[in-house]
Design a protein around this motif. Structure first.
Motif, mmCIF file in Angstrom:
data_model
loop_
_atom_site.group_PDB
_atom_site.id
_atom_site.type_symbol
_atom_site.label_atom_id
_atom_site.label_comp_id
_atom_site.label_asym_id
_atom_site.label_seq_id
_atom_site.Cartn_x
_atom_site.Cartn_y
_atom_site.Cartn_z
ATOM 1 N N TYR A 187 27.819 38.121 -52.145
ATOM 2 C CA TYR A 187 27.313 39.176 -51.270
ATOM 3 C C TYR A 187 28.070 39.336 -49.958
ATOM 4 O O TYR A 187 28.072 40.437 -49.384
ATOM 5 N N PHE A 188 28.722 38.303 -49.461
ATOM 6 C CA PHE A 188 29.463 38.452 -48.204
ATOM 7 C C PHE A 188 30.564 39.511 -48.299
ATOM 8 O O PHE A 188 30.783 40.250 -47.327
ATOM 9 N N ILE A 239 28.752 42.650 -47.498
ATOM 10 C CA ILE A 239 28.161 42.710 -46.164
ATOM 11 C C ILE A 239 29.204 42.773 -45.054
ATOM 12 O O ILE A 239 29.072 43.549 -44.088
ATOM 13 N N GLU A 240 30.255 41.989 -45.172
ATOM 14 C CA GLU A 240 31.232 41.851 -44.083
ATOM 15 C C GLU A 240 31.923 43.164 -43.698
ATOM 16 O O GLU A 240 32.019 43.470 -42.496
ATOM 17 N N MET A 270 29.534 45.315 -41.613
ATOM 18 C CA MET A 270 29.354 44.770 -40.277
ATOM 19 C C MET A 270 30.570 45.066 -39.404
ATOM 20 O O MET A 270 30.431 45.416 -38.222
ATOM 21 N N GLU A 282 31.009 38.857 -37.103
ATOM 22 C CA GLU A 282 30.918 38.355 -38.471
ATOM 23 C C GLU A 282 29.858 37.274 -38.633
ATOM 24 O O GLU A 282 29.235 37.154 -39.695
ATOM 25 N N LYS A 339 26.345 37.622 -40.280
ATOM 26 C CA LYS A 339 26.118 37.651 -41.732
ATOM 27 C C LYS A 339 25.253 36.482 -42.176
ATOM 28 O O LYS A 339 24.714 36.495 -43.300
ATOM 29 N N TYR A 340 25.112 35.475 -41.316
ATOM 30 C CA TYR A 340 24.268 34.334 -41.679
ATOM 31 C C TYR A 340 22.780 34.641 -41.515
ATOM 32 O O TYR A 340 21.944 33.853 -41.975
ATOM 33 N N TRP A 382 17.663 41.214 -45.847
ATOM 34 C CA TRP A 382 17.469 41.181 -44.395
ATOM 35 C C TRP A 382 15.999 41.024 -44.019
ATOM 36 O O TRP A 382 15.668 40.948 -42.841
ATOM 37 N N THR A 442 21.922 46.565 -45.282
ATOM 38 C CA THR A 442 22.887 46.041 -44.319
ATOM 39 C C THR A 442 23.257 47.094 -43.291
ATOM 40 O O THR A 442 23.406 46.799 -42.090
ATOM 41 N N CYS A 448 22.629 46.634 -39.327
ATOM 42 C CA CYS A 448 23.681 46.804 -38.325
ATOM 43 C C CYS A 448 23.238 47.762 -37.217
ATOM 44 O O CYS A 448 23.504 47.518 -36.030
#
Length: 225
Positions: free
Chosen positions: A66-67, A70-71, A74, A81, A84-85, A107, A135, A139
């Motif tokens: 998934y990162f 997501i990254e 973002m 970055e 994302k955690y 989220w 996401t 954001c």
């Protein structure tokens, strides 16, 4: 968001005794580990989140999936970055997780907040379960929180506890520094958990999947007497 089913319980723990990095930061902001109380809470949080090896391997696998989704979102919205955690901590990156109080998605948006930031939530459609759309909404929310507090750590804390709680906790003594604020147990440990999650996941990836607490934090600061 509040009452995430994946935020862990607290236990009395072992100590982090061997470390190598010289600076600890989260979302481009320094963590004041020279302060004894902050130091202790950081070490404890790292231990707490490194206790469950099998679960942490699952998190690593979900992060790899998934990162990459997501990254870029973002980055497009100018979100650090490290944020994302948040979904990793909130939901374990499980898109269909629902909390007992009604939060849902990676989220963990509550319905009203999700609608406020453009997600459809009704009997037929729940876009909180769409990781890409959720996401984007997150954001937008985080950017708004940062504009209010001028701090990403406070934005993360407000994502969990709500902006009124964070605003009320700011005073001349703590000067708006999350690590010196008096907050409830969950929100007061939230950013520590994010810091621990970041350190744990980074070191686990570097070690090829083997989780250790060695090399996580500054040796001169985290030496335990």
């Amino acid at each position: 968001m509040k009452n995430s089913p994946v935020i862990f319980n607290f236990f009395e723990g072992q100590k982090v005794t061997e470390v190598t990095d010289s600076v600890l930061n989260f979302a481009e902001e320094a963590v004041p580990v020279q302060n004894a109380k902050v130091n202790r809470k950081v070490r404890y949080s790292i231990w707490k989140h490194s206790r469950y090896a099998s679960y942490n391997h699952q998190l690593q696998a979900r992060a790899k999936r998934y990162f990459p989704l997501i990254e870029p979102i973002m980055e497009l919205y100018g979100i650090p970055e490290d944020m994302k955690y948040i979904p990793l901590l909130e939901s374990g990156l499980q898109p269909h997780v629902r909390s007992p109080r009604g939060a849902a998605g990676v989220w963990q948006f509550m319905p009203a907040t999700a609608r406020q930031y453009g997600l459809k939530v009704n009997r037929r459609t729940d876009e909180r379960l769409n990781t890409r759309k959720a996401t984007i909404a997150a954001c937008k929310y985080l950017k708004e929180l940062y504009a209010q507090f001028n701090s990403w750590t406070l934005a993360a804390a407000a994502f969990n506890g709500g902006s009124p709680r964070i605003a009320k906790a700011i005073n001349h003594k703590n000067k708006g520094n999350y690590f010196y604020m008096r907050l409830n147990r969950e929100t007061g440990s939230y950013v520590y958990s994010l810091v621990a999650m970041k350190e744990m996941m980074d070191k686990q990836a570097e070690s090829g999947g083997e989780l250790t607490t060695a090399g996580l934090l500054p040796a001169e600061v985290l030496t335990i007497n």
